[in-house]
Design an enzyme around this catalytic site. Structure first.
Site, PDB file in Angstrom:
ATOM      1  N   GLY A  30     -34.367   0.677  20.223  1.00 20.46           N
ATOM      2  CA  GLY A  30     -34.230   0.263  21.618  1.00 20.46           C
ATOM      3  C   GLY A  30     -33.286   1.204  22.345  1.00 20.46           C
ATOM      4  O   GLY A  30     -32.461   1.880  21.725  1.00 20.46           O
ATOM      5  N   GLN A  66     -27.481   4.020  28.757  1.00 19.53           N
ATOM      6  CA  GLN A  66     -27.251   4.907  27.613  1.00 19.53           C
ATOM      7  C   GLN A  66     -27.682   6.338  27.902  1.00 19.53           C
ATOM      8  O   GLN A  66     -27.292   7.251  27.173  1.00 19.53           O
ATOM      9  CB  GLN A  66     -27.983   4.389  26.367  1.00 19.53           C
ATOM     10  N   CYS A  69     -25.910   0.942  17.181  1.00 15.26           N
ATOM     11  CA  CYS A  69     -26.233   1.331  18.556  1.00 15.26           C
ATOM     12  C   CYS A  69     -26.256   2.852  18.625  1.00 15.26           C
ATOM     13  O   CYS A  69     -25.367   3.511  18.063  1.00 15.26           O
ATOM     14  CB  CYS A  69     -25.171   0.769  19.504  1.00 15.26           C
ATOM     15  N   LEU A  70     -27.240   3.411  19.309  1.00 15.33           N
ATOM     16  CA  LEU A  70     -27.323   4.867  19.434  1.00 15.33           C
ATOM     17  C   LEU A  70     -26.111   5.450  20.155  1.00 15.33           C
ATOM     18  O   LEU A  70     -25.807   6.631  19.988  1.00 15.33           O
ATOM     19  CB  LEU A  70     -28.611   5.270  20.175  1.00 15.33           C
ATOM     20  N   HIS A 121     -29.441  -7.203  22.464  1.00 17.70           N
ATOM     21  CA  HIS A 121     -28.607  -5.995  22.425  1.00 17.70           C
ATOM     22  C   HIS A 121     -28.858  -5.120  23.663  1.00 17.70           C
ATOM     23  O   HIS A 121     -27.913  -4.682  24.329  1.00 17.70           O
ATOM     24  CB  HIS A 121     -28.920  -5.222  21.139  1.00 17.70           C
ATOM     25  N   GLU A 122     -30.130  -4.889  23.970  1.00 16.50           N
ATOM     26  CA  GLU A 122     -30.453  -3.972  25.073  1.00 16.50           C
ATOM     27  C   GLU A 122     -30.123  -4.595  26.430  1.00 16.50           C
ATOM     28  O   GLU A 122     -29.628  -3.914  27.328  1.00 16.50           O
ATOM     29  CB  GLU A 122     -31.930  -3.553  25.014  1.00 16.50           C
ATOM     30  N   HIS A 138     -26.560  -4.304  27.305  1.00 11.31           N
ATOM     31  CA  HIS A 138     -26.194  -2.982  27.838  1.00 11.31           C
ATOM     32  C   HIS A 138     -26.253  -2.967  29.369  1.00 11.31           C
ATOM     33  O   HIS A 138     -25.475  -2.264  30.014  1.00 11.31           O
ATOM     34  CB  HIS A 138     -27.162  -1.902  27.328  1.00 11.31           C
TER      35      HIS A 138
HETATM   36 ZN    ZN Z   1     -27.034  -0.106  22.015  1.00 17.36          ZN
END
Ligand code: ZN
Length: 149
Positions: free
Chosen positions: A46, A51, A88-89, A130-131, A134
Site C-alpha cells: 500500500g 508518502q 511502512c515504506l 494503515h493507509e 497516513h
Molecule cells: Zn505506511
C-alpha cells in the site's frame, strides 16, 4: 508513469492532514499511476499520497489480489481486532505489532469518479487502516504496542 521518491518518517509532510480531492484532474490520474508504480517498485502492499509528498486523500493498495485505487476514502464500518507486525515504506527496516480492526469497510471514489465500496478482513483491513491513517498524518509507530527491532 513514473516512480516517485518515497518520503521517510522524519519528513514533516508525513504528519500533515491531507485535503480531499475535489475534482479528478489529469494530475490526480497521473498521481494514481505513479503511486502504483512506486508501490510495486518498493514491493509494498500500500501507499498513501503523502508518502510521495502530495497532501491529497489518495491511496493505492495491492495485497496480492489486484490494484485498488481509493480517492477520498472514508470508513463506514470497522469491527473486531487483530494484532500483527506492521511495517511502512516510509520507515524502512522497522516493524512492530499494531492492533487493528479485523474487518474494515470503506467508501471511496474510483478514477472515474464513481463511488465504490471496498471491504476486507485481516491483511486487507490492516492495509486500509494503515493507509487511511497516513491521510491524517498518523504513522503506525504511533499505535505500535512495543518497539520493533
Ligand atoms: Zn505506511
Amino acid at each position: 508513469m513514473a516512480i516517485r521518491k518515497i518520503r521517510i518518517s522524519t519528513d514533516e509532510v508525513l504528519r500533515k492532514v491531507c485535503k480531499p480531492v475535489k475534482e479528478i484532474t489529469p494530475n490526480v490520474l497521473t498521481l494514481l499511476d505513479d503511486m502504483a508504480d512506486t508501490m510495486y517498485d518498493a514491493n509494498g502492499v500500500g501507499l498513501a499520497a503523502p508518502q510521495v509528498g502530495v497532501l491529497k486523500r489518495v491511496v493505492v493498495i495491492d495485497i496480492g489480489e489486484g490494484l485498488i485505487e481509493l480517492i477520498n476514502p472514508e470508513f463506514i464500518e470497522v469491527s473486531g481486532s487483530q494484532t500483527d507486525h506492521e511495517g511502512c515504506l516510509s520507515i524502512p527496516g522497522h516493524s512492530a505489532p499494531v492492533e487493528r480492526p479485523n474487518y474494515a469497510k470503506v467508501r471511496a471514489f474510483d478514477r472515474e469518479g464513481r463511488e465504490i465500496i471496498v471491504e476486507g478482513k485481516e491483511l486487507m483491513a490492516r492495509a486500509l487502516c494503515h493507509e487511511i491513517d497516513h491521510l491524517d498524518g498518523i504513522l503506525y509507530i504511533d499505535k505500535a504496542m512495543e518497539e520493533g527491532e
